[in-house]
Enzyme design. Structure first.
Site, mmCIF file in Angstrom:
data_model
loop_
_atom_site.group_PDB
_atom_site.id
_atom_site.type_symbol
_atom_site.label_atom_id
_atom_site.label_comp_id
_atom_site.label_asym_id
_atom_site.label_seq_id
_atom_site.Cartn_x
_atom_site.Cartn_y
_atom_site.Cartn_z
ATOM 1 N N ASP A 1 0.818 -1.225 0.000
ATOM 2 C CA ASP A 1 0.000 0.000 0.000
ATOM 3 C C ASP A 1 0.844 1.264 0.000
ATOM 4 O O ASP A 1 0.409 2.314 0.472
ATOM 5 C CB ASP A 1 -0.948 0.032 1.214
ATOM 6 N N LYS B 1 2.495 2.291 -5.201
ATOM 7 C CA LYS B 1 3.254 1.866 -6.383
ATOM 8 C C LYS B 1 2.554 2.219 -7.688
ATOM 9 O O LYS B 1 3.197 2.591 -8.669
ATOM 10 C CB LYS B 1 3.494 0.351 -6.313
ATOM 11 N N GLY C 1 -4.224 -4.075 -4.858
ATOM 12 C CA GLY C 1 -4.845 -2.999 -5.619
ATOM 13 C C GLY C 1 -3.927 -1.806 -5.752
ATOM 14 O O GLY C 1 -3.463 -1.251 -4.753
ATOM 15 N N HIS C 2 -3.611 -1.422 -6.988
ATOM 16 C CA HIS C 2 -2.791 -0.241 -7.234
ATOM 17 C C HIS C 2 -3.704 0.897 -7.677
ATOM 18 O O HIS C 2 -4.369 0.812 -8.703
ATOM 19 C CB HIS C 2 -1.736 -0.543 -8.305
ATOM 20 N N GLN D 1 2.301 -5.727 -3.474
ATOM 21 C CA GLN D 1 2.500 -5.833 -2.021
ATOM 22 C C GLN D 1 3.775 -5.098 -1.603
ATOM 23 O O GLN D 1 4.064 -4.045 -2.154
ATOM 24 C CB GLN D 1 2.506 -7.298 -1.579
#
Length: 423
Positions: free
Chosen positions: A13, A16, A40-41, A222
């Site tokens: 988180d 990225k 989730g990006h 991650q």
């Protein structure tokens, strides 16, 4: 040419997605090398917000080539939903996205196994997202996995075989109260949709592009502290999130790695269970969560918040060979009069260490305090505008970690990104 790597240095988180989107104009190819749809990006630009789960974050930038590498585990139904949403908003995918034949598929029964195994752990739950990531990687290591390349060879037969194996495992775990009918139907729709994309031998494609002088950015998911080997085990993910994962997840030789961009927040967060030495349970922690909107992009779960942990970051810099730091969410700390940073741990026997130990369950953080800048950063556009206290904080981070901070983010939008060093 050498491939550069971009990865998280904390518990995920870190931001990225935004950074890949910012860096992509400098590259011809963006390749995702590990993880699954649990990661989730989030990207924000043009007044819109996008959350990518499996598709590389370079998909928004012109005609760049994007590759889902062999180290990724792919859920066809979730991939279909994600891709269709992008196409709906005007971002063409079929000519921009390549998928490695060696990437493993997450089956509907993997999600059931995820839930069954987690339930069996009782108080020792890891806190998975329930997306089937762990069981899919387990099958990969056990040499019983189903891969994207299997779509072209007796797929239905292979799927039925693996499904039967999983149902036996679920029965052994006394987990039988489920109905696969609708989920499986949707999953098969995803398989048909996946067949519309170009499936390639990703390792040949990436190395050929480098040989042709193309620039490649490898995107991780991650964060380092969730790495299955070097993270806070067993509260980790099921893949190698560190730089070495780019080699195994894309088929790159170690000598083909160039710069390693390590992303960190100006503070620290964690989702799910597991040790978190600098976690805050007071008003400061709540302020970080509220100001930083610290909720999972995929799960919506509250993120645990705390001060920056330089012991863990020092370790992450070492195992990744980080050459450039990127500091995110600096603006979240704008209103704090005092900023604390953990520079060492006190071990249970009273010993003080600056090295990351085997077990961090019972360590006590030793803090250094710095004055806060108490200035709104979000409107700043250059390093010359930084308040002195913020510049001092960056210099402190650089001294402690031994790596320059090349990019500073002062807000969620693509434009709120300040480059302060050589990329």
């Amino acid at each position: 040419m050498k491939a550069d790597v971009l990865l998280g240095l904390q518990w995920g988180d870190e931001g990225k997605g935004k950074v890949v989107d910012v860096l992509t104009p400098h590259y011809d190819v963006v390749a995702r090398f590990q993880g699954g749809p649990n990661a989730g990006h989030t990207l924000e630009f043009g007044g819109e917000k996008y959350v990518l789960r499996s598709i590389p974050s370079g998909i928004f930038q012109g005609n760049k080539t994007n590759i889902i590498g062999n180290g990724v585990v792919l859920a066809p139904d979730l991939f279909m939903d994600e891709a269709r949403e992008l196409e709906r908003t005007g971002h063409p995918l079929r000519e921009r996205l390549l998928i490695s034949r060696k990437a493993h598929l997450i089956m509907p029964t993997h999600r059931l196994l995820d839930a069954a195994v987690e339930a069996s752990k009782g108080a020792s739950k890891v806190g998975t997202t329930g997306k089937g990531i762990g069981p899919a990687y387990t099958d990969k290591v056990a040499r019983t996995g189903l891969r994207v390349g299997d779509l072209d060879d007796r797929f239905e037969e292979k799927y039925a075989y693996h499904r039967a194996l999983h149902l036996k495992q679920l029965e052994a775990l006394n987990y039988t109260d489920f109905d696969l009918t609708e989920v499986e139907k949707r999953w098969m729709e995803g398989i048909d949709y996946l067949r519309q994309f170009q499936r390639v031998d990703g390792e040949h494609v990436v190395n050929a592009m480098l040989a042709d002088g193309k620039s490649v950015l490898c995107e991780g998911a991650q964060g380092t502290m969730l790495d299955v080997d070097f993270g806070s085990y067993p509260f980790v993910t099921s893949s190698n999130t560190i730089c070495a994962g780019a080699c195994t997840g894309l088929g790159l030789a170690p000598g083909r790695i160039g710069h390693v961009y390590g992303i960190m927040k100006a503070y620290c967060t964690r989702v799910g269970a597991g040790p978190f030495p600098t976690e805050l349970f007071d008003e400061d922690g709540r302020r970080m969560r509220d100001i930083g909107h610290e909720y999972g992009a995929v799960t919506g779960r509250e993120r645990r918040c705390g001060w920056v942990d330089l012991v863990a970051l020092r370790y992450a810099v070492m195992v990744n060979g980080v050459t450039r730091l990127i500091m995110m969410k600096s603006d979240v700390l704008d209103t704090f009069p005092v900023i604390r940073a953990c520079t060492s741990y006190r071990l249970p026997d009273g010993t003080i260490t600056r090295d990351f130990p085997y077990d961090i369950t019972d360590v006590t953080p030793v803090y250094e305090e710095l004055p806060g800048w108490q200035t709104e950063l979000s409107h700043l556009t250059s390093e010359a505008q930084f308040p002195a206290a913020f510049s001092d904080y960056i210099a402190f981070i650089e001294r402690e970690l031994g790596v320059p901070v090349a990019i500073v983010s002062v807000g969620p939008d693509r434009e709120q990104t300040i480059v302060r060093g050589e990329l």
